[in-house]
Design an enzyme around this catalytic site. Structure first.
Site: not given
Ligand code: GBH
Length: 490
Positions: A104, A149, A194, A332, A334, A399
């Site tokens: 991807r 992206h 996202e 996605n 995490y 993701e």
């Molecule tokens: C994804 O975002 C992205 O698609 C990718 O590009 C990125 O590298 C990957 O994840 C890893 O980060 O600091 O509490 O304000 C993940 C979603 C949304 C995660 C915003 C971090 C900030 C939270 N992101 N978030 S905060």
């Protein structure tokens, strides 16, 4: 070889732990369904470099970090990064070595259309993605391609970017050219990665163009993202359905557990879903914004003395055009959150509108970034929540990954082992139709405001070597064995 053996030993010991925990027959758990696709992800700005190579235009991330280098730790930026623009064959080599079946990646809009419009096509950019796609296919790896992206051509930001409805038709023109050019080779498309994070760049989030229009810019840009997505899907149906491709967004949002068993906190859990995943998934799967968003934002807007809601309205025609425009669900995932009912954050802001307060459960293990705690069971929870909210839509996890600072990455192995075990439970115990996963990420790359200090790769990149040497980490070797052991071959 030492890596390989330690990887193997670790695999076996972790498997034992995961299996003895589940209390279910091993047979239903060890394998994935036939056809399940293991893959890995990247995004253009995070890996490509070549920020001005061969006629590429400037993106809002190039622009932001050239003007305000301090936006990222140590003034780092994506100017060179992994230099995948020149070393994409090395990316394909490690993907293949590990055994990933899908890759991807995203297309940088300004690389193919330097000023954002189809009146000026950059042939070198078109060729770059064609070469990458051909290299993948020649190695038996299927491309999954995201059109956006986060790297908008800066020329479009000059008239407001996603805040201006003009961007909608320009995005559709760009998508049209991409479908026409690559559509016979690419069957999996993601329009927007996202959308919630993209809108965050206009609201209170951590992304370009960093406008900080809390509670207004986020909703307005989100509105145009949805219009652009809807029109793009309709265009594909009309002009390119003979290619047989499948379109989605890569949705993100919060996976929530109630902070207490009070009815208020339990209600906050669904609201948390609706204000994050639901914001974009509801309009494209059920039609229009989630009722609770409409109600709360309208109510607050009125109380603020505004004539119109901060959450814009679609026309009836737009609701229809946008509804029913994903063929699968890109998820996605995490981490997770605990939520309780209550007011927090700026007034106005999306967080305040949602009337929820998020926190982490202190028992959840930390990671290399403060926003990510390790909560494998949340992956199963969110998959079942998607099924409950939207029916049996096929899901691909687009993701999932673990951040560290470049140490020996046994914790990353544990992260994937436990998340993949939860994925199998979602499939076999909860009947979720999950057909693949693309982990984040194949290689260490530019992690936005954390620059190169936070690493997500299963492959190390030597940022001091001119050719950015790629070397498998322990987790890379672990995946090699995991895929070989868990894939059912037709
Ligand atoms: C994804 O975002 C992205 O698609 C990718 O590009 C990125 O590298 C990957 O994840 C890893 O980060 O600091 O509490 O304000 C993940 C979603 C949304 C995660 C915003 C971090 C900030 C939270 N992101 N978030 S905060």
């Amino acid at each position: 070889m030492a890596n390989l053996i330690s990887g193997l030993i670790l695999t076996l010991s972790l498997l034992e732990v995961a299996l003895s925990d589940d209390g279910l027959p091993i047979a239903s758990h060890t394998m994935f369904p036939k056809g399940f696709m293991f893959g890995a992800s990247t995004a253009a700005y995070q890996v490509e470099g070549g920020w001005n190579a061969d006629g590429k235009g400037v993106s809002i991330w190039d622009d932001l970090l050239h003007k305000y280098p301090e936006y990222v730790v140590y003034n780092m930026n994506g100017d060179v990064s992994d230099d995948s623009y020149h070393f994409y064959k090395d990316d394909v080599r490690v993907l293949k070595e590990i055994g990933f079946q899908t890759y991807r990646f995203s297309i940088a809009w300004p690389r193919v259309l330097p000023d954002g419009t189809t009146s000026n096509i950059n042939q070198a950019g078109i060729d770059y993605y064609m070469n990458l796609i051909d290299e993948l296919i020649a190695n038996g790896i299927e491309p999954v391609v995201a059109l956006y992206h986060w790297d908008l051509p800066v020329t479009l930001q000059k008239f407001g970017g996603w805040l201006n409805p003009k961007v909608v038709d320009l995005f559709v023109d760009y998508a049209d050219l991409m479908f026409k050019t690559y559509g016979d080779k690419v069957k999996w498309w993601i329009t927007i990665n996202e959308p919630e994070s993209v809108a965050g760049g206009y609201g209170g989030g951590d992304a370009a163009p960093a406008l900080n229009l809390f509670g207004t810019g986020d909703y307005l840009s989100g509105h145009n993202l949805l219009r652009a997505h809807g029109k793009t899907y309709r265009l594909y149906q009309k002009k390119y359905s003979h290619f047989g491709g499948k379109i989605s967004m890569a949705f993100c949002g919060a996976t929530c557990y109630p902070a207490s068993d009070s009815p208020e906190d339990i209600a906050a859990v669904d609201r948390c879903f609706q204000f994050s995943f639901g914001w974009f998934a509801h309009p494209v799967i059920k039609g229009d914004y989630p009722p609770v968003m409409r109600e709360y934002v309208d109510e607050n807007s009125m109380a603020e003395g505004r004539d119109v809601s901060r959450l814009p309205y679609f026309t009836e025609e737009e609701i229809q055009e946008i509804n029913g425009t994903v063929d699968w669900f890109g998820l996605n995932y995490y981490t997770s959150q605990m939520v309780k009912a209550g007011l927090t954050d700026m007034d106005p802001s999306l967080n305040r509108d949602s009337r929820i307060i998020k926190s982490f459960n202190s028992s959840w293990p930390t990671s290399g970034t403060n926003w990510l705690r390790v909560v494998p069971q949340g992956l199963r929870l969110i998959a079942t929540k998607v099924k409950e909210a939207y029916g049996d839509i096929p899901i691909m996890v687009t993701e999932n990954g673990y951040p560290d600072h470049g140490e020996h990455d046994d914790l990353r192995i544990g992260y994937f082992e436990t998340h993949l075990a939860e994925l199998r439970r979602a499939i076999y115990e909860d009947g979720c139709n999950i057909f693949g996963i693309c982990i984040w990420s194949i290689i260490d790359n530019f992690e936005w405001r954390n620059g190169y200090t936070v690493k997500f790769g299963v492959v190390n990149v030597d940022f001091n070597s001119p050719n950015r040497t790629r070397t498998l980490k322990n987790s890379g070797y672990w995946f090699q064995h995991y895929i070989a052991m868990h894939k059912l071959v037709e």
